[in-house]
Design an enzyme around this catalytic site. Structure first.
Site, PDB file in Angstrom:
ATOM      1  N   CYS A  75     -17.318  16.471  15.450  1.00  0.00           N
ATOM      2  CA  CYS A  75     -18.019  17.220  14.414  1.00  0.00           C
ATOM      3  C   CYS A  75     -18.781  16.327  13.444  1.00  0.00           C
ATOM      4  CB  CYS A  75     -17.028  18.075  13.629  1.00  0.00           C
ATOM      5  SG  CYS A  75     -15.761  17.081  12.819  1.00  0.00           S
TER       6      CYS A  75
ATOM      7  N   ASP B  62     -17.505  14.537  11.051  1.00  0.00           N
ATOM      8  CA  ASP B  62     -16.862  14.455   9.742  1.00  0.00           C
ATOM      9  C   ASP B  62     -16.179  13.098   9.545  1.00  0.00           C
ATOM     10  OD1 ASP B  62     -17.763  16.935   9.177  1.00  0.00           O
ATOM     11  OD2 ASP B  62     -15.890  17.955   9.593  1.00  0.00           O
TER      12      ASP B  62
ATOM     13  N   CYS C 176     -14.108  19.546   6.943  1.00  0.00           N
ATOM     14  CA  CYS C 176     -13.884  20.983   6.787  1.00  0.00           C
ATOM     15  C   CYS C 176     -12.573  21.246   6.026  1.00  0.00           C
ATOM     16  CB  CYS C 176     -13.832  21.637   8.161  1.00  0.00           C
ATOM     17  SG  CYS C 176     -12.371  21.132   9.082  1.00  0.00           S
TER      18      CYS C 176
ATOM     19  N   CYS D  80      -9.212  18.445  13.757  1.00  0.00           N
ATOM     20  CA  CYS D  80      -9.394  18.058  12.352  1.00  0.00           C
ATOM     21  C   CYS D  80      -8.176  17.276  11.842  1.00  0.00           C
ATOM     22  CB  CYS D  80      -9.611  19.291  11.490  1.00  0.00           C
ATOM     23  SG  CYS D  80     -10.845  20.427  12.142  1.00  0.00           S
TER      24      CYS D  80
HETATM   25 FE1  FES Z   1     -14.804  18.332  11.383  1.00  0.00          FE
HETATM   26 FE2  FES Z   1     -12.726  19.863  10.871  1.00  0.00          FE
HETATM   27  S1  FES Z   1     -14.605  20.472  11.768  1.00  0.00           S
HETATM   28  S2  FES Z   1     -12.907  17.739  10.611  1.00  0.00           S
END
Ligand code: FES
Length: 111
Positions: free
Chosen positions: A23, A25, A48, A92
């Site tokens: 993702c 992140d 998220c 995540c």
């Molecule tokens: Fe990226 Fe949760 S969607 S850490």
């Protein structure tokens, strides 16, 4: 809704930053360690809600624990402590596990 231990430790003994290829992140974890015990931990994330919750729980679980024990904390244990995460959000919680491992490895390198 009320994440704990959000922030920065300026004079951290170990800092770990990891990213999630799925993702994009990012998670950053800061540790203060005295006599092999984690005395303080804070995190920042560009992630998220599940990532924030996972890191909040991770910081609560590892505080006052020995660094070597924190190394063995799994994302499954973190998800269970949160009363579960949806399957599609389990990745995540991996960020939390990896960030703590990276921070402890950084601590060992600095030592
Ligand atoms: Fe990226 Fe949760 S969607 S850490």
């Amino acid at each position: 809704m009320h994440p704990r231990n959000v922030g920065i430790i300026e004079d951290a003994d170990g800092v770990g930053e990891v990213g999630n290829a799925k993702c994009g992140d990012i998670m950053k974890m800061y540790l203060k360690i005295e006599d092999s015990v984690i005395t303080d931990v804070k995190f920042e994330t560009f992630g998220c809600a599940s990532a924030i919750a996972s890191n909040s729980m991770t910081t609560e679980l590892i505080k006052e624990q020995k660094a070597e024990d924190a190394m063995t904390l799994t994302n499954k244990a973190v998800a269970e402590a949160l009363d579960g995460l949806p399957d599609y959000k389990m990745h995540c919680s991996v960020l939390a596990e990896e960030a703590i491992q990276a921070a402890i490895e950084d601590y060992h390198k600095k030592k």
